[in-house]
Structures are given as structure tokens and as C-alpha cells.
Scaffold this active site. Sequence first.
Site, PDB file in Angstrom:
ATOM      1  N   ARG A  92       0.825  -1.209   0.000  1.00 15.29           N
ATOM      2  CA  ARG A  92       0.000   0.000   0.000  1.00 15.29           C
ATOM      3  C   ARG A  92       0.863   1.264   0.000  1.00 15.29           C
ATOM      4  NH1 ARG A  92      -4.921   2.348   0.832  1.00 15.29           N
ATOM      5  NH2 ARG A  92      -4.867   4.254   2.065  1.00 15.29           N
ATOM      6  N   CYS A 116      -2.218  -4.823   3.230  1.00 14.62           N
ATOM      7  CA  CYS A 116      -3.087  -5.668   4.053  1.00 14.62           C
ATOM      8  C   CYS A 116      -4.543  -5.495   3.641  1.00 14.62           C
ATOM      9  CB  CYS A 116      -2.964  -5.256   5.518  1.00 14.62           C
ATOM     10  SG  CYS A 116      -1.793  -6.225   6.433  1.00 14.62           S
ATOM     11  N   ARG A 121      -9.887   1.107   2.639  1.00 11.58           N
ATOM     12  CA  ARG A 121      -8.640   1.873   2.494  1.00 11.58           C
ATOM     13  C   ARG A 121      -8.583   2.710   1.215  1.00 11.58           C
ATOM     14  NH1 ARG A 121      -3.575  -1.351   4.863  1.00 11.58           N
ATOM     15  NH2 ARG A 121      -3.117   0.656   5.752  1.00 11.58           N
ATOM     16  N   PRO A 122      -9.482   3.663   1.103  1.00 13.25           N
ATOM     17  CA  PRO A 122      -9.468   4.524  -0.089  1.00 13.25           C
ATOM     18  C   PRO A 122      -8.256   5.459  -0.088  1.00 13.25           C
ATOM     19  CG  PRO A 122     -11.072   5.325   1.498  1.00 13.25           C
ATOM     20  CD  PRO A 122     -10.500   4.066   2.077  1.00 13.25           C
ATOM     21  N   ASP A 124      -8.729   8.677  -1.473  1.00  9.71           N
ATOM     22  CA  ASP A 124      -9.316   9.962  -1.881  1.00  9.71           C
ATOM     23  C   ASP A 124      -8.642  11.157  -1.198  1.00  9.71           C
ATOM     24  OD1 ASP A 124     -10.482   8.756   0.422  1.00  9.71           O
ATOM     25  OD2 ASP A 124     -12.093  10.237   0.399  1.00  9.71           O
TER      26      ASP A 124
HETATM   27  C1  UD1 Z   1      -1.017   3.963   8.235  1.00 10.21           C
HETATM   28  C2  UD1 Z   1      -0.085   2.857   8.665  1.00 10.21           C
HETATM   29  C3  UD1 Z   1      -0.875   1.653   9.155  1.00 10.21           C
HETATM   30  C4  UD1 Z   1      -1.859   2.072  10.238  1.00 10.21           C
HETATM   31  C5  UD1 Z   1      -2.694   3.279   9.809  1.00 10.21           C
HETATM   32  C6  UD1 Z   1      -3.531   3.858  10.927  1.00 10.21           C
HETATM   33  C7  UD1 Z   1       1.849   3.159   7.250  1.00 10.21           C
HETATM   34  C8  UD1 Z   1       2.703   2.611   6.164  1.00 10.21           C
HETATM   35  N1  UD1 Z   1       0.732   2.472   7.543  1.00 10.21           N
HETATM   36  O1  UD1 Z   1      -1.819   3.434   7.174  1.00 10.21           O
HETATM   37  O2  UD1 Z   1       0.054   0.704   9.674  1.00 10.21           O
HETATM   38  O3  UD1 Z   1      -2.728   1.008  10.518  1.00 10.21           O
HETATM   39  O4  UD1 Z   1      -1.840   4.331   9.328  1.00 10.21           O
HETATM   40  O5  UD1 Z   1      -2.732   4.227  11.991  1.00 10.21           O
HETATM   41  O6  UD1 Z   1       2.180   4.153   7.859  1.00 10.21           O
HETATM   42  N2  UD1 Z   1      -8.797   7.066   4.714  1.00 10.21           N
HETATM   43  C9  UD1 Z   1      -9.691   7.572   3.806  1.00 10.21           C
HETATM   44  N3  UD1 Z   1      -9.211   8.122   2.649  1.00 10.21           N
HETATM   45  C10 UD1 Z   1      -7.873   8.185   2.383  1.00 10.21           C
HETATM   46  C11 UD1 Z   1      -6.964   7.678   3.328  1.00 10.21           C
HETATM   47  C12 UD1 Z   1      -7.459   7.112   4.490  1.00 10.21           C
HETATM   48  O7  UD1 Z   1     -10.896   7.528   4.017  1.00 10.21           O
HETATM   49  O8  UD1 Z   1      -7.488   8.715   1.338  1.00 10.21           O
HETATM   50  C13 UD1 Z   1      -9.312   6.456   5.961  1.00 10.21           C
HETATM   51  C14 UD1 Z   1      -8.982   4.961   6.040  1.00 10.21           C
HETATM   52  O9  UD1 Z   1      -9.935   4.169   5.390  1.00 10.21           O
HETATM   53  C15 UD1 Z   1      -8.961   4.736   7.535  1.00 10.21           C
HETATM   54  C16 UD1 Z   1      -8.430   6.053   8.083  1.00 10.21           C
HETATM   55  O10 UD1 Z   1      -8.597   7.017   7.046  1.00 10.21           O
HETATM   56  O11 UD1 Z   1     -10.261   4.536   8.011  1.00 10.21           O
HETATM   57  C17 UD1 Z   1      -7.005   6.025   8.519  1.00 10.21           C
HETATM   58  O12 UD1 Z   1      -6.198   5.535   7.471  1.00 10.21           O
HETATM   59  P1  UD1 Z   1      -4.710   6.069   7.254  1.00 10.21           P
HETATM   60  O13 UD1 Z   1      -4.295   6.848   8.462  1.00 10.21           O
HETATM   61  O14 UD1 Z   1      -4.632   6.740   5.945  1.00 10.21           O
HETATM   62  O15 UD1 Z   1      -3.882   4.727   7.201  1.00 10.21           O
HETATM   63  P2  UD1 Z   1      -2.677   4.404   6.255  1.00 10.21           P
HETATM   64  O16 UD1 Z   1      -1.880   5.627   5.998  1.00 10.21           O
HETATM   65  O17 UD1 Z   1      -3.145   3.587   5.125  1.00 10.21           O
END
Ligand code: UD1
Length: 418
Positions: A92, A116, A121-122, A124
Site C-alpha cells: 500500500r 493488508c 482503504r481509499p 481519496d
Molecule cells: C497507516 C499505517 C498503518 C496504520 C494506519 C492507521 C503506514 C505505512 N501504515 O496506514 O500501519 O494502521 O496508518 O494508523 O504508515 N482514509 C480515507 N481516505 C484516504 C486515506 C485514508 O478515508 O485517502 C481512511 C482509512 O480508510 C482509515 C483512516 O482514514 O479509516 C485512517 O487511514 P490512514 O491513516 O490513511 O492509514 P494508512 O496511511 O493507510
Amino acid sequence: MEKYIINGGNKLYGGVKIQTAKNSVLPILAAAVLTEEKVRILNVPHITDVKNMVKILNCLGCKSVYEGEDIIIDSSSADCSEIPRALAHELRSSVFLLGPLTARFGKAKIAYPGGCDIGLRPVDLHLNGLKRLGVRIKENNGYIECECEKLAGNEIMLDCPSVGATENIMLAAVRAEGETIIKNAAREPEIEDLQKFLNAAGCKVRGAGSGTIVVEGVKKIRGVTFQPMADRIEAGTFLIAAAMCGGEIAAVGASGENISSLLHKLRENGCKIYSKNDKIILKRKGALVSVKSIETQPYPGFPTDLQAQMTALCCICRGQSIVTENLFETRFKYVPELRKMGADITVIDRNAFVRGREKFNGATVVACDLRGGAALVLAALAAEGRSEVLDISHTDRGYGLFEYKLRSLGADIVRVAV
Ligand code: UD1
């Protein structure tokens, strides 16, 4: 395909050196594309997520060399801004490259990222943030394509404090003209670490660790040697293992401050915990007592990346617990596997209702994601009898030398080919 064979029941004793943080190294590797000078990252962990990120950088034309535990990335020869589908699907964090590639080449093309399977995990928020910096984005055939002549600083308000979106935007904004303000930014310690790295490389970033990050764009980003922070999730996993198995261990090199929400819960469970120099020491004697509720939250709340391991612990506590997962929809996929080991858990929506029992029984179980896989290993270590944990490529993504470290603490665990 490999699996772990674990004979449970051994108490854990001794010190374990905590690896460099996966979630810090991955965005820093992506940041290496921003400079034509060499970046040396010290003590990179032996995990497949890092190996895959390095493979991606090599595909882009960067040169990478391991020297002992360090990696040196030379991006001067990078000449490609497209990430092949197969590699993007492995990881990712490949999405972190959208910001730096667009900053360097004025374009980037990447297949929707994998990683994972823990929910929707969008991306946007990543894309909206980049659009605010002047990037034009097309989504076509499973690919995201970015283009811009020049990045321009702007104010960006995140709908939720996404770690990845905050990092991606920082990585583009450092090369934008003018100032970018990221509001409702994620406050995770890894973001502060990225700020430290960027500033060491000549960028101007401030505010990381708070909800507002200010980035002033710079013209040139320098090479740098950098030691990223310790992996708070690995430290937490070992501490939970010791709490489940009994004994006394020291997580060496880890900061208690970064996982205070976990330490708080483990103390409620009946563990004695203290920090000394650069060690977190956990001692558990006697039965574990349940904590009534655990809810995952963005930092400084309880980390979602320790939810599965903590749910496994709740299974062998006296009393009942409710574990609520607020970040990722499908992060209870390990529960049916834990049930094979005797766990009494009911999942309704985002809540796992756990009724504690004295022990797990050994069983053959299958890891289905990184942290869920770790939870199964911990349950097997604490179980009565022999267990097999299959599909450990999932735990290899985030835990370097996992079985060596556990064996050095007294666990009976071996890796075998299937
Ligand atoms: C990072 C971590 C991961 C951890 C997560 C939350 C890394 C490499 N990975 O993942 O281990 O579990 O933070 O602490 O650092 N979301 C949206 N739109 C987006 C991006 C996220 O709606 O564009 C939502 C996700 O679905 C989720 C929430 O925001 O519900 C948090 O996700 P995010 O903090 O972005 O997680 P990651 O960066 O993928």
C-alpha cells in the site's frame, strides 16, 4: 510458503532490540526520490514491505545498495515515474510515491495500491490533497495518473487525520512554490520522524505532531544520513507477548511515550511496567485481569496496529472485554482463527465481545494479515500444546527476525517450509 511451529507455554525473559520503524522507513524511502543526492537510512528492518519498496525504487531507476544494516538510495539516475501494477499491489505504501514522483518529474502513474486486506482503504484524501497543490489527476483502468507543470502551496483540510495522506501531501509540498498548510493532519510519531528527515535534507516543515503542519517549499533537497525512530508497534507486540506468556522482558530502544495508550491498558491488565534509559520493562506475574473496553483511535489513542494482538490478550484475561475497531472495517479477520484456539469472541459490526478464559489450546491457524498474523503467533506462544501458524509471509511484512527474537526470549518457535 512457510509456517511457524510453536510449542506454547514458555515464559519470556530477557531483552529484545526493537527494529527501526516500518511506518517511518517506508515514507522516508519514498522521500529519497525527491533528491538527486544520496540518502543513507540507518538500520533498516529486515521486512518484506521495505524490500518491496526498494524494488519499486529500483524499477524507477534509483540505485540502492545495502551496507551492513544500512541502505543507501541514489535517485540521481531515476528516470521513470510509473509503478508497475504487480509491485503496487504488493504494498500500500507505494502510494506515498505519488507526491514525490509528481514533485520530481511533473507526473506519476501508479496502480491502485495493495497491502493488508483490512478494509476499504481509499486514497481519496491523498488525491484531494495533491489536487489542492495543482496536480491534475485521472483515474483510469485501475491506475491513478498525476500531472502538473508546477506545484503550488495551498491550504488543505483533511476530512480525517489520515497518516498516509498527511505524509503524501508533505512529500509533494516540500517542492511546491510557497506555503502549504495541512489542517487536521495526522499526529502519529512517524509523521514527526518524516519532518525530521525532511528538515535534515534541507526542507522547511514545522508543526508535525500537532494537527497543523506548515510546509514552505524549497528549490533543492539534499542528501542525508538518517536514523528513523524505533518501531513502536513491534515494541508493543513484544510487550503484549510477555504479558500473555508471563515473565519479564525489556523492549530495548523503544519509547514508552509513543505507546502510552497501550502501556496504560497493560497496567490495568495487571502488568508492572516501567521505563529505564532506553528500555521499556514489562513484568507479569499472576493472572491477567480484563480491561472493560479498548477502542482504536488515531494517535495518541490506542493504535489500530495493536488491536489484534490486544484482542488475543483479552482472550486469556479473567472477565470480559469489548474491543472496538474504529479505523478499518475488516480488521477482525483473525477472529475465526483465534476461535480454533479456544477463544470466545463474538464480533458485531466494529465491536469484538471477548469472554476471557484461562488458556488457549494449540491449533493450526492461518495468518490473513500482518497484525492479525502476529496476534495468532502470540496466542500460540501462550497456548497449551503445539500450534502451527500458516502463511507467515504476512508477518514477514512487518516483523524482522521475528522468530529469532522470540527464541532469544525463551519461546519455542521454528520456521519451516511447507
Ligand atoms: C497507516 C499505517 C498503518 C496504520 C494506519 C492507521 C503506514 C505505512 N501504515 O496506514 O500501519 O494502521 O496508518 O494508523 O504508515 N482514509 C480515507 N481516505 C484516504 C486515506 C485514508 O478515508 O485517502 C481512511 C482509512 O480508510 C482509515 C483512516 O482514514 O479509516 C485512517 O487511514 P490512514 O491513516 O490513511 O492509514 P494508512 O496511511 O493507510
